[in-house]
Motif scaffolding. Structure first.
Motif, PDB file in Angstrom:
ATOM      1  N   ALA A 185       0.138 -71.352   1.861  1.00 43.01           N
ATOM      2  CA  ALA A 185       0.056 -71.395   3.496  1.00 43.01           C
ATOM      3  C   ALA A 185       1.330 -71.102   4.032  1.00 43.01           C
ATOM      4  O   ALA A 185       1.459 -70.822   5.060  1.00 43.01           O
ATOM      5  CB  ALA A 185      -0.507 -72.710   3.936  1.00 43.01           C
ATOM      6  N   LEU A 186       2.455 -71.238   3.267  1.00 47.44           N
ATOM      7  CA  LEU A 186       3.996 -70.976   3.737  1.00 47.44           C
ATOM      8  C   LEU A 186       3.916 -69.686   4.204  1.00 47.44           C
ATOM      9  O   LEU A 186       4.794 -69.412   5.209  1.00 47.44           O
ATOM     10  CB  LEU A 186       4.999 -71.427   2.950  1.00 47.44           C
ATOM     11  N   PHE A 187       3.613 -68.912   3.306  1.00 48.78           N
ATOM     12  CA  PHE A 187       3.948 -67.239   3.637  1.00 48.78           C
ATOM     13  C   PHE A 187       2.770 -66.409   4.056  1.00 48.78           C
ATOM     14  O   PHE A 187       1.605 -66.729   3.657  1.00 48.78           O
ATOM     15  CB  PHE A 187       4.510 -66.820   2.361  1.00 48.78           C
ATOM     16  N   ARG A 188       3.052 -65.288   4.713  1.00 49.34           N
ATOM     17  CA  ARG A 188       1.993 -64.487   5.163  1.00 49.34           C
ATOM     18  C   ARG A 188       1.612 -63.452   4.318  1.00 49.34           C
ATOM     19  O   ARG A 188       0.482 -63.210   4.158  1.00 49.34           O
ATOM     20  CB  ARG A 188       2.788 -63.635   6.194  1.00 49.34           C
ATOM     21  N   ASP A 189       2.430 -63.367   3.279  1.00 51.93           N
ATOM     22  CA  ASP A 189       2.079 -62.332   2.168  1.00 51.93           C
ATOM     23  C   ASP A 189       2.068 -63.150   0.893  1.00 51.93           C
ATOM     24  O   ASP A 189       2.556 -64.063   0.424  1.00 51.93           O
ATOM     25  CB  ASP A 189       3.204 -61.277   2.146  1.00 51.93           C
ATOM     26  N   PRO A 190       1.165 -62.576   0.026  1.00 52.20           N
ATOM     27  CA  PRO A 190       1.268 -63.068  -1.308  1.00 52.20           C
ATOM     28  C   PRO A 190       1.994 -62.766  -2.256  1.00 52.20           C
ATOM     29  O   PRO A 190       2.904 -61.857  -1.845  1.00 52.20           O
ATOM     30  CB  PRO A 190      -0.293 -62.511  -1.831  1.00 52.20           C
ATOM     31  N   ASP A 191       2.452 -63.167  -3.387  1.00 55.49           N
ATOM     32  CA  ASP A 191       3.436 -62.750  -4.564  1.00 55.49           C
ATOM     33  C   ASP A 191       4.691 -62.735  -3.958  1.00 55.49           C
ATOM     34  O   ASP A 191       5.489 -61.643  -4.104  1.00 55.49           O
ATOM     35  CB  ASP A 191       2.819 -61.469  -5.048  1.00 55.49           C
ATOM     36  N   VAL A 192       5.251 -63.932  -3.610  1.00 55.19           N
ATOM     37  CA  VAL A 192       6.666 -64.087  -2.972  1.00 55.19           C
ATOM     38  C   VAL A 192       7.662 -64.350  -4.141  1.00 55.19           C
ATOM     39  O   VAL A 192       7.293 -65.461  -4.725  1.00 55.19           O
ATOM     40  CB  VAL A 192       6.789 -64.854  -1.602  1.00 55.19           C
ATOM     41  N   PRO A 193       8.721 -63.542  -4.422  1.00 53.76           N
ATOM     42  CA  PRO A 193       9.630 -63.781  -5.656  1.00 53.76           C
ATOM     43  C   PRO A 193      10.608 -64.718  -4.844  1.00 53.76           C
ATOM     44  O   PRO A 193      11.793 -64.641  -4.928  1.00 53.76           O
ATOM     45  CB  PRO A 193      10.248 -62.210  -5.807  1.00 53.76           C
ATOM     46  N   LEU A 194      10.174 -66.206  -4.822  1.00 57.08           N
ATOM     47  CA  LEU A 194      10.998 -67.273  -3.992  1.00 57.08           C
ATOM     48  C   LEU A 194      12.208 -67.532  -4.772  1.00 57.08           C
ATOM     49  O   LEU A 194      13.118 -67.788  -4.221  1.00 57.08           O
ATOM     50  CB  LEU A 194      10.053 -68.347  -3.597  1.00 57.08           C
ATOM     51  N   ALA A 195      11.976 -67.781  -6.121  1.00 57.33           N
ATOM     52  CA  ALA A 195      13.178 -68.429  -7.000  1.00 57.33           C
ATOM     53  C   ALA A 195      14.459 -67.246  -6.974  1.00 57.33           C
ATOM     54  O   ALA A 195      15.453 -67.719  -6.565  1.00 57.33           O
ATOM     55  CB  ALA A 195      12.695 -68.566  -8.546  1.00 57.33           C
ATOM     56  N   GLY A 196      13.791 -66.047  -6.956  1.00 54.26           N
ATOM     57  CA  GLY A 196      15.110 -64.927  -7.119  1.00 54.26           C
ATOM     58  C   GLY A 196      15.672 -64.865  -5.686  1.00 54.26           C
ATOM     59  O   GLY A 196      16.983 -64.971  -5.737  1.00 54.26           O
ATOM     60  N   PHE A 197      14.867 -65.114  -4.708  1.00 51.08           N
ATOM     61  CA  PHE A 197      15.376 -64.946  -3.442  1.00 51.08           C
ATOM     62  C   PHE A 197      16.453 -66.183  -2.947  1.00 51.08           C
ATOM     63  O   PHE A 197      17.473 -65.782  -2.601  1.00 51.08           O
ATOM     64  CB  PHE A 197      14.288 -64.929  -2.289  1.00 51.08           C
ATOM     65  N   ILE A 198      15.980 -67.263  -3.421  1.00 48.79           N
ATOM     66  CA  ILE A 198      16.853 -68.509  -3.113  1.00 48.79           C
ATOM     67  C   ILE A 198      17.971 -68.444  -3.742  1.00 48.79           C
ATOM     68  O   ILE A 198      19.007 -68.986  -3.548  1.00 48.79           O
ATOM     69  CB  ILE A 198      16.144 -69.886  -3.199  1.00 48.79           C
ATOM     70  N   ALA A 199      18.052 -67.944  -5.127  1.00 49.70           N
ATOM     71  CA  ALA A 199      19.132 -67.971  -6.243  1.00 49.70           C
ATOM     72  C   ALA A 199      20.263 -67.088  -5.711  1.00 49.70           C
ATOM     73  O   ALA A 199      21.374 -67.347  -5.660  1.00 49.70           O
ATOM     74  CB  ALA A 199      18.604 -67.770  -7.500  1.00 49.70           C
ATOM     75  N   GLU A 200      19.713 -65.911  -5.036  1.00 44.85           N
ATOM     76  CA  GLU A 200      20.550 -64.894  -4.510  1.00 44.85           C
ATOM     77  C   GLU A 200      21.322 -65.623  -3.150  1.00 44.85           C
ATOM     78  O   GLU A 200      22.552 -65.238  -2.948  1.00 44.85           O
ATOM     79  CB  GLU A 200      19.896 -63.653  -4.247  1.00 44.85           C
ATOM     80  N   ARG A 201      20.528 -66.129  -2.471  1.00 39.28           N
ATOM     81  CA  ARG A 201      21.241 -66.868  -1.165  1.00 39.28           C
ATOM     82  C   ARG A 201      22.149 -67.831  -1.401  1.00 39.28           C
ATOM     83  O   ARG A 201      23.167 -68.046  -0.884  1.00 39.28           O
ATOM     84  CB  ARG A 201      19.874 -67.385  -0.416  1.00 39.28           C
ATOM     85  N   LEU A 202      21.712 -68.346  -2.409  1.00 38.35           N
ATOM     86  CA  LEU A 202      22.771 -69.735  -2.730  1.00 38.35           C
ATOM     87  C   LEU A 202      23.883 -69.561  -3.965  1.00 38.35           C
ATOM     88  O   LEU A 202      24.859 -70.375  -3.954  1.00 38.35           O
ATOM     89  CB  LEU A 202      21.990 -71.075  -3.081  1.00 38.35           C
ATOM     90  N   GLY A 203      23.473 -68.683  -4.739  1.00 40.29           N
ATOM     91  CA  GLY A 203      24.375 -68.211  -5.918  1.00 40.29           C
ATOM     92  C   GLY A 203      24.297 -69.497  -6.710  1.00 40.29           C
ATOM     93  O   GLY A 203      25.132 -69.725  -7.461  1.00 40.29           O
ATOM     94  N   VAL A 204      22.907 -70.201  -7.024  1.00 41.83           N
ATOM     95  CA  VAL A 204      22.713 -71.263  -7.733  1.00 41.83           C
ATOM     96  C   VAL A 204      21.516 -70.904  -8.516  1.00 41.83           C
ATOM     97  O   VAL A 204      20.421 -70.509  -7.821  1.00 41.83           O
ATOM     98  CB  VAL A 204      22.753 -72.705  -7.052  1.00 41.83           C
TER      99      VAL A 204
END
Length: 407
Positions: A171-190
């Motif tokens: 319910a968080l996202f408008r689209d299915p299949d969101v690569p969230l871990a990779g997206f957040i890792a790239e944002r934070l460098g962690v």
């Protein structure tokens, strides 16, 4: 005969030794062997490696003397976790807010932060801004920098593919299949991990809550989505491709014409569905506090939601009885916002559970209600991150995490 992967076995054994030390607080090698059933040689090798990596520390406890009070003997060596060996961030991401915690290597909270802001339906970059800001602020509150953090774990509603770090539906996202871990890792460098709400809650209950003494149990999160967490042998059970489990898709009924998904009967939206004259309720629903407001209305004698709550409770009781028939767990733990309905939901649930459950299982399975706050869920996300660190080989450069979005 196919033999077990030696690397996997080493990771499993390493996890069990570290987890046993965490649970005990301080423990000897002999006691670790008694609790894990691992050989003395295996325990000696693992603990030597853990000492080299500074993940555990030895402490000498007293002196062992001869029974007749004679010569001085060796002090008993007790092992404890090195709490400063790693720090992780855990976060519970819900449609109506974000809760963050920073914990040390044994799961103790160093800092906490709550951002009561609506996040569902936001573009992914805006969502990422909020998560990044929350992580950075909480880490700063802990007196640390991002360079001091080993990994970040996000617990989100919906169906999560843990291995790839993708949110298949939410319910968080408008689209299915969101690569969230990779997206957040790239944002934070962690390194980043994504887990389902239910699995994070199950881990929280096992590490800090109502199942600390229980390695096999089932958890049902009763919210907008109906999540399912299954703990077996102290480990989360995940489906194919490490998909999280969803109880809301369970079909209820005896024929196609009468069948409904459980979520369409017992999900939060199903209970609150319809037009409501109470403007305060509408506002409460907008900020994710609809169930708390309905509970207040029920306490004031407004029975407009009593039938919906009762119907939801009865359906949940039947579904949980089915889970008991499948897994025969000693404990089924219920968590989530819909528990704010109180007796109007819980009493029909327990009644239908006991009515449907077969005789032998009545002596086995216990239902536990826990109206835990959001912080426990965030701490469970942190425990997911820690459990992966516990099983990872370490070196002077830190944990060697698996390939993929964690790197």
């Amino acid at each position: 005969m196919k033999t077990a992967d030696p690397e996997l076995m080493r990771a499993i054994n390493r996890f069990h030794v570290l987890d046993t030390i965490r649970r005990a607080g301080a423990i000897s090698r002999v006691e670790i062997g008694e609790r894990t059933q691992l050989s003395a040689t295996t325990i000696s090798a693992i603990t030597a490696s853990l000492l080299d990596d500074e993940l555990i520390t030895p402490h000498h406890e007293g002196d062992i003397r001869a029974e007749n009070g004679g010569n001085r003997g060796r002090p008993r060596v007790m092992l404890t976790l090195n709490a400063s060996a790693a720090r992780v961030v855990g976060a519970r991401i819900a449609t109506n807010g974000l809760v963050f915690v920073v914990t040390d290597f044994q799961g103790d909270i160093l800092a906490r932060l709550t951002l009561p802001v609506r996040v569902d339906g936001l573009p992914l970059p805006v969502f990422g801004d909020l998560v990044e800001d929350g992580v950075r602020r909480c880490v700063l509150d802990a007196g640390l920098g991002l360079a001091d953090v080993t990994s970040v774990a996000l617990a989100v509603p919906g169906i999560v593919e843990h291995g790839s770090g993708r949110v298949r539906s939410s319910a968080l996202f408008r689209d299915p299949d969101v690569p969230l871990a990779g997206f957040i890792a790239e944002r934070l460098g962690v390194a980043a991990i994504v887990e389902s709400h239910a699995n994070a809650a199950a881990m929280a209950q096992h590490w800090f809550g109502r199942a600390r003494d229980c390695d096999d149990f089932v958890l049902v999160s009763v919210e907008d989505t109906l999540g399912l967490g299954v703990m077996h042998g102290g480990q989360l059970f995940r489906g194919a491709r490490e998909l999280s489990l969803d109880l809301g898709h369970m079909m209820m009924g005896v024929s196609t014409a009468q069948s409904q998904r459980l979520a369409d009967i017992a999900g939060e939206k199903a209970i609150l569905d319809g037009e409501h004259a109470d403007l305060r309720l509408r506002e409460a629903m907008r900020v994710g506090r609809g169930m708390s407001h309905v509970r207040r209305l029920l306490a004031e004698g407004d029975d407009g939601f009593a039938a919906a709550a009762s119907r939801a409770g009865e359906a949940l009781g039947i579904a949980i009885a089915n889970l008991a028939g499948l897994f025969a767990p000693p404990r089924v733990i219920l968590v989530g916002s819909s528990l704010a309905l109180g007796r109007g939901l819980v009493e029909p649930l327990q009644a239908s559970f006991e009515r449907v459950l077969t005789g032998p299982l009545r002596e086995v399975t216990q239902i536990v209600i826990d109206e835990a706050g959001d912080e426990l869920w965030a701490r469970g996300a942190a425990a997911v991150a820690l459990s992966e660190l516990y099983g990872s080989p370490w070196s002077t450069t830190g944990p060697a995490l698996r390939d993929g979005p964690l790197l």
